[in-house]
Design an enzyme around this catalytic site. Structure first.
Site, short mmCIF file in Angstrom:
data_model
loop_
_atom_site.label_atom_id
_atom_site.label_comp_id
_atom_site.label_asym_id
_atom_site.label_seq_id
_atom_site.Cartn_x
_atom_site.Cartn_y
_atom_site.Cartn_z
N CYS A 118 -11.62 2.60 2.69
CA CYS A 118 -11.68 4.08 1.86
C CYS A 118 -10.86 3.26 0.39
O CYS A 118 -10.33 4.01 -0.79
CB CYS A 118 -10.58 4.22 2.55
SG CYS A 118 -10.78 5.25 4.23
N HIS A 257 -4.89 7.38 -2.11
CA HIS A 257 -5.99 8.09 -1.55
C HIS A 257 -5.64 8.93 -0.29
O HIS A 257 -4.57 9.11 -0.20
CB HIS A 257 -6.27 6.44 0.23
CG HIS A 257 -6.83 6.77 0.86
ND1 HIS A 257 -8.52 7.61 0.66
CD2 HIS A 257 -7.40 6.19 2.43
CE1 HIS A 257 -8.88 7.86 1.69
NE2 HIS A 257 -8.19 6.94 2.82
N ASN A 287 -9.68 13.39 4.79
CA ASN A 287 -9.74 12.69 3.73
C ASN A 287 -11.38 11.73 3.75
O ASN A 287 -12.21 11.84 4.75
CB ASN A 287 -8.99 11.13 4.98
CG ASN A 287 -9.52 9.74 4.95
OD1 ASN A 287 -10.21 9.25 3.56
ND2 ASN A 287 -8.79 8.87 5.78
N1 ACO Z 1 -5.23 18.42 17.29
C1 ACO Z 1 -3.92 18.59 18.61
N2 ACO Z 1 -3.10 17.76 19.22
C2 ACO Z 1 -3.63 16.31 18.67
C3 ACO Z 1 -4.22 16.22 18.27
C4 ACO Z 1 -4.86 17.29 17.91
N3 ACO Z 1 -6.23 16.88 16.29
N4 ACO Z 1 -4.55 14.79 17.87
C5 ACO Z 1 -3.86 14.34 18.88
N5 ACO Z 1 -3.25 15.41 19.12
C6 ACO Z 1 -1.79 15.08 20.16
C7 ACO Z 1 -2.42 13.71 20.79
O1 ACO Z 1 -2.94 13.82 21.87
C8 ACO Z 1 -0.44 13.76 21.66
O2 ACO Z 1 -0.33 14.63 22.75
P1 ACO Z 1 0.57 13.78 23.91
O3 ACO Z 1 2.16 13.46 23.51
O4 ACO Z 1 0.45 15.13 24.20
O5 ACO Z 1 -0.11 12.98 24.41
C9 ACO Z 1 -0.33 13.87 20.29
O6 ACO Z 1 -0.87 15.48 19.46
C10 ACO Z 1 0.37 13.43 19.34
O7 ACO Z 1 -0.71 12.21 18.94
P2 ACO Z 1 -0.24 11.06 17.51
O8 ACO Z 1 -1.37 10.06 18.34
O9 ACO Z 1 1.32 10.51 18.93
O10 ACO Z 1 0.09 11.66 16.69
P3 ACO Z 1 1.30 11.41 15.47
O11 ACO Z 1 2.30 12.37 15.64
O12 ACO Z 1 0.44 9.96 15.33
O13 ACO Z 1 -0.41 11.89 14.42
C11 ACO Z 1 -2.28 10.95 13.14
C12 ACO Z 1 -1.79 11.19 14.62
C13 ACO Z 1 -2.12 12.21 12.79
C14 ACO Z 1 -3.92 10.44 12.93
C15 ACO Z 1 -1.49 9.85 12.37
O14 ACO Z 1 -1.22 8.68 13.20
C16 ACO Z 1 -1.46 9.02 11.34
O15 ACO Z 1 -1.64 10.35 10.19
N6 ACO Z 1 -2.20 7.76 10.89
C17 ACO Z 1 -2.86 7.57 10.18
C18 ACO Z 1 -3.97 7.60 10.03
C19 ACO Z 1 -5.41 8.31 8.86
O16 ACO Z 1 -5.09 9.09 8.34
N7 ACO Z 1 -5.83 7.49 9.45
C20 ACO Z 1 -6.62 7.70 8.17
C21 ACO Z 1 -8.34 7.04 7.84
S1 ACO Z 1 -7.64 5.64 7.44
C22 ACO Z 1 -7.28 5.45 6.24
O17 ACO Z 1 -8.00 6.33 4.95
C23 ACO Z 1 -6.52 4.69 5.46
#
Ligand code: ACO
Length: 330
Positions: A118, A257, A287
């Site tokens: 990215c 980003h 993204n």
């Molecule tokens: N739809 C529905 N539910 C979902 C989804 C989805 N797409 N994805 C995960 N869940 C569920 C999980 O299974 C989990 O359920 P559980 O509690 O029953 O186990 C729950 O949602 C929470 O999951 P987490 O992974 O803990 O969710 P979190 O609040 O951390 O959000 C996310 C996930 C959005 C990916 C977050 O970690 C984040 O924003 N990370 C940043 C990563 C990112 O954006 N990277 C981009 C690529 S890297 C870059 O470009 C720099």
């Protein structure tokens, strides 16, 4: 101060391309165990674009490049270097930059790919600046393109809802025209590479006929990525401002980003910049990795949010891990 910081390196043209096909969160609901509500509240993303069958990262890059050249008022034949950022190239070989070159009808330029995930566009600005510092008559075409939907595991809802396809392009010269690249800083930490991967390289020794495993697709530890992204994007932004004797008050627009709205808000908070000076378009494109920042720049210009006279701070973070920040004075 290095020689390359003394050269007046300018970004003279900008272009962006998103494929016609749009996948909304509601479309995803039909084949992924997810909801529009989950995706919107956790990420801010409402839709993403997807390359058509037969259309590849090089095609998207060529479209963006044509627009960047038109914006710069230049012909393809004037380009001396084509440098392309991607983590989803058409092939391992030939490189995508050569394919872009051929599509534009350029022959004889130096052409190569690089992968900073990215952070690709900001890394590319740094390389372009070094090229024009060494060769002031150089006219560098920087493209940043991704075909991420080709490497999404649609059975992994934690990653497949986040990414989209697209490309951005810029022409960089030292001829005195365009936005001044005041400074750019890039960094990395390879120890953390395993937290965000896309396979398909030679690490996994596939034999002919083997099915691909989960490692072939985007895999990510979202929580760790989130933490490192916020910390490093904010820190490198502060560093690039400080070494130029500037503060966040000197920045008219932060163009981060476009990974996730919560990352963007957290970076904005750390930097102390009000939300109305932070550009966000991820709800429309998701993204797009390397293409994210140039897509956002083109969009901000098109919407009249980024105007001549404004200083933009670009901040990015990606797999590797890599991160960077740049100051562009329009
Ligand atoms: N739809 C529905 N539910 C979902 C989804 C989805 N797409 N994805 C995960 N869940 C569920 C999980 O299974 C989990 O359920 P559980 O509690 O029953 O186990 C729950 O949602 C929470 O999951 P987490 O992974 O803990 O969710 P979190 O609040 O951390 O959000 C996310 C996930 C959005 C990916 C977050 O970690 C984040 O924003 N990370 C940043 C990563 C990112 O954006 N990277 C981009 C690529 S890297 C870059 O470009 C720099």
């Amino acid at each position: 101060m290095t020689a390359s910081r003394d050269i007046a390196c300018r970004v003279r043209g900008f272009g962006a391309y998103t494929p016609v096909d749009v996948l909304t969160n509601f479309d995803l609901e039909k084949f992924v165990e997810t909801t529009d509500e989950w995706i919107t509240t956790r990420t801010g993303i409402r839709q993403r674009h997807r390359l058509a069958e037969g259309q590849n990262a090089s095609d998207a890059a060529a479209e963006a490049a044509r627009l960047a050249l038109a914006d710069a008022g230049m012909e393809p034949g004037e380009i001396t270097h084509v440098i392309n950022a991607t983590c989803t190239p058409d092939y391992l070989c030939p490189n995508t930059a050569c394919l872009v070159e051929a599509k534009l009808g350029i022959v004889g330029a130096m052409a190569f790919d690089f992968n900073a995930a990215c952070s690709g566009y900001v890394y590319g600005l740094s390389m372009a600046r070094a090229i024009v510092a060494a060769q002031p008559e150089a006219r560098v075409l920087l493209t940043a393109t991704e075909a991420l939907t080709r490497r999404l595991n649609w059975a992994d809802r934690t990653t497949c809802v986040l990414f989209g396809d697209g490309a951005g392009a810029s022409v960089i010269t030292a001829d005195g025209q365009g936005a001044l690249l005041e400074d750019v800083l890039c960094a990395s930490d390879g120890n953390l590479g395993g937290l965000l991967t896309i396979g398909g390289g030679t690490h996994t020794p596939y034999a002919k006929g083997d099915p691909v495993g989960d490692d072939f697709f985007v895999q990510m530890n979202g929580r760790d990525v989130f933490k490192h992204a916020v910390r490093n994007m904010a820190a490198i932004s502060q560093d690039v401002l400080a070494r130029n004797g500037l503060t966040i008050d000197d920045v008219a627009l932060l163009i981060p980003h476009q990974a996730n709205l919560r990352i963007i808000e957290a970076v904005g908070d750390r930097l102390g910049i009000p939300a109305d000076r932070v550009f966000v378009n991820l709800h429309e494109v998701g993204n797009t990795s390397a293409a994210s920042v140039p897509l956002a720049i083109a969009d901000a210009r098109a919407k009249g949010v980024l105007r001549p006279g404004m200083r933009a701070l670009l901040a990015t973070f990606g797999g590797g891990f890599t991160w960077g920040a740049a100051l562009l004075h329009f």
